[in-house]
Design a protein around this motif. Structure first.
Motif, short mmCIF file in Angstrom:
data_model
loop_
_atom_site.label_atom_id
_atom_site.label_comp_id
_atom_site.label_asym_id
_atom_site.label_seq_id
_atom_site.Cartn_x
_atom_site.Cartn_y
_atom_site.Cartn_z
N ALA A 294 0.81 -1.22 0.00
CA ALA A 294 0.00 0.00 0.00
C ALA A 294 0.85 1.27 0.00
O ALA A 294 0.36 2.35 -0.37
CB ALA A 294 -0.93 0.00 1.21
N GLU A 295 2.11 1.16 0.40
CA GLU A 295 2.99 2.32 0.48
C GLU A 295 3.70 2.61 -0.84
O GLU A 295 4.38 3.64 -0.97
CB GLU A 295 4.04 2.12 1.58
N GLU A 296 3.58 1.71 -1.81
CA GLU A 296 4.29 1.89 -3.08
C GLU A 296 3.76 3.12 -3.82
O GLU A 296 2.55 3.35 -3.91
CB GLU A 296 4.13 0.66 -3.96
N GLU A 297 4.69 3.92 -4.34
CA GLU A 297 4.33 5.13 -5.07
C GLU A 297 3.71 4.78 -6.42
O GLU A 297 3.99 3.73 -7.00
CB GLU A 297 5.55 6.02 -5.27
N MET A 298 2.88 5.70 -6.92
CA MET A 298 2.34 5.54 -8.26
C MET A 298 3.49 5.56 -9.27
O MET A 298 4.44 6.34 -9.11
CB MET A 298 1.38 6.68 -8.59
N PRO A 299 3.44 4.73 -10.28
CA PRO A 299 4.51 4.75 -11.29
C PRO A 299 4.52 6.05 -12.07
O PRO A 299 3.48 6.71 -12.21
CB PRO A 299 4.17 3.56 -12.20
N THR A 300 5.68 6.43 -12.56
CA THR A 300 5.76 7.58 -13.46
C THR A 300 5.30 7.13 -14.85
O THR A 300 4.88 5.98 -15.03
CB THR A 300 7.19 8.11 -13.52
N ILE A 301 5.41 8.03 -15.83
CA ILE A 301 4.98 7.66 -17.18
C ILE A 301 6.19 7.24 -18.02
O ILE A 301 7.32 7.61 -17.73
CB ILE A 301 4.25 8.81 -17.88
#
Length: 523
Positions: A492-499
């Motif tokens: 749940a702590e994982e950041e949203m991926p970049t593009i």
């Protein structure tokens, strides 16, 4: 003068003429005329800003915007326009003044090996408008919903441990699910002569479709390179292998052995010679898949990352399910007996019990879908200046566009990430497009109401004909996922991926990497 000296002089003269002609063609000698936008050829001879533009497109355009303002001219006669006040009037300009088929033809030629005339492209768009909108769209939507349910639940149909948690990547799960469902909806399925063969073939067919989606993902990875023609020999060899793989599967001989091919595909094929049809099938496969798969991956990622968003949209979905159940009960109790008395038949999927999202209001799901497209729909709008024309900017300045130049609009920079139009523009706000009363919001710039405030599907005469079907796919995928599954991120702590920055300007950008989640059937 001797013969060899004459030959040498002639050769050098031809070489010089060719070199000078080439330099003129790429704009090396181009001079800025009065009232024309700023001309920035870049530091590198011939290439101009080409390498910087391809490597970091968004950063490059922002840098040029700060340097020159909202309109500039690159070295290859390309004008980049990021003044939002100009977009609405430009969308009204006739195609005889601003043409839109040049870029489409280039993509068809460079990627799919197709050479399409203006009349053919016009015919394709007319047929696509017919089947992807209006009275034919609900039929396609209903078929897509059934195929999505089938693909989603088939992967869970393993008997023992049906409700156990399953872990996989969000992008991988979305890619295989949406791709397979869309492929079956448009290109049909292999026929089975009897029940036994159908059951035996189900697992093999699912495996084959899985391989198909994996190979398509590889093909799509190379798309920006194929469009620009900048691709190394090893990757070019791989793209040729993938094309042959799809051409075999989508060959006319094999395609018309399948059941349930959509009328859209069938009528489009009637416009082509047999030689062109196989190549065209791959183009149709690509346009129907790539952007919607990436967009659907993003909306699922946002729902998983933000529990409050997941909760709000799930509650809306559950309310809709209750409404649908009530409608079906009313039909069964009150409408079906009346129809039987008048000798009319009620069948599943018929006009009275074909209940879909088209009939039910889902303002939060609609807003979350639109917000995802706003944030991740980065496609350029390409136009060709067919006649010299003037354009007026928001600051009152007027510029002349030269005949033959390419005009490139970037709605992502000009509209979708403008903080005056969309406050805190780089943050996902699932309710950005809807009021607390469920009414669609209006957007303004400099006190003026905007018709165009987000343009993920283009605009004007070049507006994507498949936009309604694409949005319905996204909404139906989310609807079914929330109706059938419990789901959460593994971390749940994982950041949203970049593009993936290579995709900027080519439609919906894809996540830079996959994120693991787990899901199980709801009770």
């Amino acid at each position: 003068m001797s013969l060899w000296e004459t030959v040498l002089c002639t050769f050098l003269a031809c070489l010089l003429a060719t070199l000078l002609g080439g330099l003129h063609q790429i704009g090396a000698f181009r001079k800025r005329k009065p009232k024309e936008p700023p001309l920035d050829k870049g530091f590198l001879p011939w290439l101009g800003h080409g390498l910087s533009f391809m490597r970091t497109t968004e950063e490059f355009l922002e840098r040029m915007r700060k340097k020159h303002g909202d309109i500039l001219l690159g070295g290859n006669y390309m004008r980049f326009l990021v003044d939002p006040s100009t977009y609405e009037p430009l969308m009204k300009v006739f195609k005889q003044v601003l043409g839109y088929n040049k870029f489409t033809s280039m993509v068809a030629r460079n990627v799919f090996g197709l050479h399409c005339t203006e009349s053919k492209l016009h015919s394709f768009k007319k047929i696509s408008d017919k089947y992807l909108g209006g009275k034919y769209l609900p039929v396609l939507n209903q078929e897509m919903m059934e195929k999505l349910k089938s693909v989603m639940l088939l992967s869970q149909d393993s008997g023992e441990g049906k409700r156990s948690w399953r872990q996989e990547g969000v992008l991988h799960f979305t890619y295989k699910t949406v791709f397979q469902a869309s492929f079956l909806t448009l290109f049909g399925n292999e026929p089975h002569k009897d029940v036994d063969s159908k059951e035996n073939a189900k697992e093999n067919e699912m495996t084959q479709r899985g391989n198909l989606s994996e190979n398509f993902e590889k093909f799509d990875h190379f798309f920006p390179h194929m469009v620009t023609g900048i691709i190394d020999p090893l990757n070019k060899k791989e793209t040729e292998r993938l094309k042959k793989y799809f051409w075999d599967i989508l060959s006319v001989e094999k395609l018309y052995q399948r059941d349930g091919i959509s009328n859209w595909i069938t009528e489009l094929n009637q416009q082509l010679t047999e030689k062109m049809r196989t190549q065209f099938q791959l183009l149709l496969l690509w346009v129907s898949q790539t952007n919607i798969v990436h967009a659907t991956s993003w909306i699922l990622l946002y729902l998983l990352k933000y529990p409050e968003v997941l909760k709000a949209v799930r509650e809306e979905v559950e309310r809709v399910i209750i409404i649908i159940i009530i409608i079906i009960i009313i039909i069964i109790i009150y409408i079906a007996p009346v129809l039987r008395e008048t000798a009319q038949e009620v069948v599943a999927g018929g006009p009275f019990i074909n209940v879909s999202l088209d009939m039910i209001k889902t303002p939060l799901l609609d807003s979350a879908t639109e917000e995802t497209l706003r944030l991740k729909g980065s496609g350029f709008i390409f136009r060709t200046v067919m006649q010299e024309m003037d354009i007026k900017m928001a600051d009152g300045k007027e510029y002349t566009l030269r005949k033959g130049d390419d005009l490139v609009l970037s709605p992502f920079l000009a509209l979708q990430t403008d903080p005056e139009i969309h406050p805190d523009p780089h943050t996902f706000k699932y309710d950005r497009f809807v009021t607390p009363d469920g009414i669609k919001k209006e957007f303004y710039k400099n006190g003026n109401k905007l018709k165009y405030y987000s343009m993920p599907f283009g605009g004007g005469t070049g507006l994507c004909p498949g936009r309604f079907f694409a949005v319905y796919e996204m909404k139906m995928f989310v609807f079914l996922m929330l109706a059938y599954f419990d789901m959460e991120l593994v971390n749940a702590e994982e950041e949203m991926p970049t593009i993936d920055i290579r995709r900027h300007g080519f439609g919906t950008v894809k996540p830079s990497h996959d994120v693991q989640f787990k899901h199980r059937l709801r009770v």
